[in-house]
Each structure stands twice: as structure tokens, then as C-alpha cells.
Design an enzyme around this catalytic site. Sequence first.
Site, PDB file in Angstrom:
ATOM      1  N   SER A 102      -4.852  14.057 -41.649  1.00  0.00           N
ATOM      2  CA  SER A 102      -4.272  15.498 -41.562  1.00  0.00           C
ATOM      3  C   SER A 102      -3.833  16.330 -42.774  1.00  0.00           C
ATOM      4  O   SER A 102      -4.333  17.656 -42.515  1.00  0.00           O
ATOM      5  CB  SER A 102      -3.448  16.302 -40.173  1.00  0.00           C
ATOM      6  OG  SER A 102      -2.678  15.102 -40.354  1.00  0.00           O
ATOM      7  N   HIS A 156      -8.418  15.433 -36.508  1.00  0.00           N
ATOM      8  CA  HIS A 156      -8.849  16.045 -37.196  1.00  0.00           C
ATOM      9  C   HIS A 156     -10.008  16.234 -37.224  1.00  0.00           C
ATOM     10  O   HIS A 156     -11.251  16.793 -38.167  1.00  0.00           O
ATOM     11  CB  HIS A 156      -8.488  16.555 -38.718  1.00  0.00           C
ATOM     12  CG  HIS A 156      -7.053  17.546 -38.489  1.00  0.00           C
ATOM     13  ND1 HIS A 156      -7.300  18.811 -38.384  1.00  0.00           N
ATOM     14  CD2 HIS A 156      -6.046  17.385 -37.868  1.00  0.00           C
ATOM     15  CE1 HIS A 156      -5.826  18.745 -38.675  1.00  0.00           C
ATOM     16  NE2 HIS A 156      -5.058  17.735 -38.530  1.00  0.00           N
ATOM     17  N   LYS A 163      -7.881  21.904 -31.764  1.00  0.00           N
ATOM     18  CA  LYS A 163      -7.844  21.910 -33.046  1.00  0.00           C
ATOM     19  C   LYS A 163      -8.983  23.322 -33.120  1.00  0.00           C
ATOM     20  O   LYS A 163      -9.600  24.292 -33.027  1.00  0.00           O
ATOM     21  CB  LYS A 163      -7.975  21.094 -34.077  1.00  0.00           C
ATOM     22  CG  LYS A 163      -6.330  20.545 -34.050  1.00  0.00           C
ATOM     23  CD  LYS A 163      -5.578  19.160 -35.019  1.00  0.00           C
ATOM     24  CE  LYS A 163      -4.287  19.381 -34.838  1.00  0.00           C
ATOM     25  NZ  LYS A 163      -3.629  18.364 -34.922  1.00  0.00           N
TER      26      LYS A 163
HETATM   27  C1  LIG Z   1      -2.833  17.715 -33.746  1.00  0.00           C
HETATM   28  C2  LIG Z   1      -3.053  16.615 -33.819  1.00  0.00           C
HETATM   29  C3  LIG Z   1      -2.098  15.920 -32.596  1.00  0.00           C
HETATM   30  C4  LIG Z   1      -0.927  16.862 -31.527  1.00  0.00           C
HETATM   31  O1  LIG Z   1      -2.585  17.764 -31.069  1.00  0.00           O
HETATM   32  P1  LIG Z   1      -2.010  19.035 -30.355  1.00  0.00           P
HETATM   33  O2  LIG Z   1      -2.990  19.267 -28.945  1.00  0.00           O
HETATM   34  O3  LIG Z   1      -1.975  19.515 -30.842  1.00  0.00           O
HETATM   35  O4  LIG Z   1      -0.481  18.283 -29.520  1.00  0.00           O
HETATM   36  C5  LIG Z   1      -2.702  14.498 -32.985  1.00  0.00           C
HETATM   37  N1  LIG Z   1      -2.510  13.745 -33.254  1.00  0.00           N
HETATM   38  C6  LIG Z   1      -2.825  13.811 -34.546  1.00  0.00           C
HETATM   39  C7  LIG Z   1      -3.398  13.303 -35.546  1.00  0.00           C
HETATM   40  C8  LIG Z   1      -3.077  15.646 -35.332  1.00  0.00           C
HETATM   41  O5  LIG Z   1      -3.468  15.750 -36.340  1.00  0.00           O
END
Ligand SMILES: *Cc1c(COP(=O)(O)O)cnc(C)c1O
Length: 389
Positions: free
Chosen positions: A178, A206, A237
Site C-alpha cells: 500500500s 489494495h 477501499k
Molecule cells: C487497509 C488495509 C487493511 C485494513 O483494512 P480495513 O478494512 O480498513 O480494516 C488490511 N490490509 C491491508 C494490506 C490494507 O492495506
Amino acid sequence: MDFFKEKIETLKAAGVYRKLPINDGPCEAEIMLDGKKVINLSSNNYLGFANHPRLKQAAKDAIDHYGVGAGAVRTIVGNMTIHEQLDQVIARFKREEAAVVFQSGYNVNVGVIQAITTKDDLLISDELNHASIIDGVRLSSASRAVFKHSDMEDLKRVLEENKDQYQHTFILTDGVFSMDGDLAKLPEIVKLAKSYGAFTYVDDAHGSGVLGDRGRGTVDHYHLHGQVDFIVGTLSKAIGVVGGYVCGSKEMREWLLHRGRPLLFSTALMPSAAAAIIEAFNMLESSSEYTDKLWDNGRYFKQKLSQLGLDIGHSETPITPIMIGDEALTMKFSKDLLSRGVYVSGIVFPTVPKGKGRIRCMVSALHTKKELDQAIDIIESSAKSLKII
Ligand SMILES: *Cc1c(COP(=O)(O)O)cnc(C)c1O
């Protein structure tokens, strides 16, 4: 509580102290941040679903039918028709045997990793994996090892050194990293896993809604269906709502319904969120316009920034970091951009290693070319005034 005061003073001295910005309205391409209209280059709302009329309507309808809360954890009486439906929609969309939804992507990693491992197992993790994987590993009683970021020789070394010593070995990786936007070398990871009899666990937060056929993710992008054992994704996301899931075998799903602790000890997702998410998947299934627009905007933006002579790293996705290095300068850059009308958050330790500060631009399908051009002009003048270029 003077110890907090001292800690906060050290943040201030390092130039990394900040207040939380306040967005008074929906997550859009332009937002009202701290009372000022700015171009938003910081959200994970890749496809613009967070304020989409179709998702909002689906959520409203679900509130009328189910109310606002699930009322209990999934394993007691919080498991509504819509949660079961959502599990099935996700499994079908991801082209995997089964899926189970949690309250967030974070919850998936902290809940699943401990549930699928015992003290006789080994977890092998990429050094740049997301904090939620790291926390998940900490909660597991398995042994741990780390390999250098996307370094397949190093992964092979770790596998070789630990060969035949554990009952099960798991290789854990982000699908898309990310902070840099690069992809895991999944075909090579899968090949190594097969030759050493290890399981693969990919967190595609992502990549879901971004890569592959209509956003089916990194596994689909590499045509590896059926070859990755645990595929994690988030619904917060690209999908624009909230929640997380893991795809895998039917038996995995059954086991998690008994031992996935966030499912046992934390209330199920709001039914309105589940309904909005189902609508998002319907939209992705029926059209590639959202993902196409995202990639078109991403390519355009990256090309323009490189032409300015900025170091945008080695991203392979719409995630566009501008590498700065120095942490105080990173935060100064972000602050200067905000004063000129663009919000791009500065990313420093502990989110990235010390000395690897960057601002991270998140382009979405919502941005118009005009908004992107405006943002690029502002980034250019700010970077020049700070002698970054
Ligand atoms: C954003 C993210 C998460 C967390 O996801 P949420 O649904 O916001 O808790 C987990 N793993 C990765 C790789 C992320 O980028």
C-alpha cells in the site's frame, strides 16, 4: 500523565506532530477539509463508491428491512440473511469456493492468522506487510520468520532453513503493497510454496476492486485462481463501505465460524453496510467503467508527475507515492500542498521505515482531468518552492 506530554514533545521536535484533519461531508474528489475546499488525493475510495447513489439507496432500503444494527455477533443471532448473501456474492465475484465476511480488513488478519495456525506451525512474512498482518502474526502461537521485501531468493532461503521442522508453513504477503503500490510476485511465491508444501495467504486490500477482471484482484490478475489458499480483502477501499473478508475452502469458512475470534466476540457488520457492498459488487460485475476510469486517471497522473522530475518510486497501480526521504520535509510538503488546496497525506515512520518519508497520492475514478491538472500544477509549484525539484 506527564509521560504522554514528553512523548508528544518528541513528536513536535521531530516535525511529525499533527492534528487530525476534519472532513465535513462525503468522501469525494473535492472535500471540505477543516472548512476549506480542497482536492482530495488521500482516500482509498478508488472507484468513488463511498458516496454513490446506488450504494446509498441499497443501504437505506436495508435499514428499513433490517434496522441499523445486527444486534449480536454472527455466531449468536447477528447472522442475518444479508450477511449470508454477502459471503456468497463475494465468493462468486472472487471466483473462489467460499468466503466469510468480518467487520474490517484489520479484523480479518488479526482473527484469521491465529485461527488457522498452532504452535507447531511457521508463519513467513514479507518485511513490508501491512500492520494488520503483523498484529495477526503476533496473536498467533506459531513461529515466525521474515523475508526481504519481494526477494524470492530470501524467501527460498527461509523455506530451505526451516524445511521439515513444522507441521504447516504459511507464506503471508500483501497483494499490492500500500505504501509503494508494487505487486507481490505471486506466481513465484505460489511456485515456491508448492515446492516446499507451504500454504499461501495474500492480503489484497489494495488489489480488490483495482486489479484483474473488473477488480477481481491480484490473484485474478496473475490467473492464479485455485492456487492461493487464503485470499483476504477489504470492503472499505475500492468497495467504498466497511468490512473485510477471507476467501478459501468451504472447510476454512466452517472453521472460522467456530474459531475466528472477531466473528465470535464482536458484533456483525451493519446490515446497511452489507447491502451497500452487495450493490457495489453488482456494479462491478455489470461494467468495467469504474476500474477503467481509475486506471486511466492513474496512468495520466503518474506520467505527468514523472515528467516534472519527481521520484514516484516503482508503483504498478494507481497508488502514486512522491518519495521525499526526510520526515520533516515530507510533513512540510504535505502541509504546504494543503495550504495551496490539495490534500495529500504525508507518510512517515511507523507507517514506512525511518528515512523513507513520502507523500502518497491516491487517484480515484472520481477525479476529472481538470482536477488532476489543477493538483499537478499545485504539486509542481510547491515542490519547486521547497526545492524538491
Ligand atoms: C487497509 C488495509 C487493511 C485494513 O483494512 P480495513 O478494512 O480498513 O480494516 C488490511 N490490509 C491491508 C494490506 C490494507 O492495506
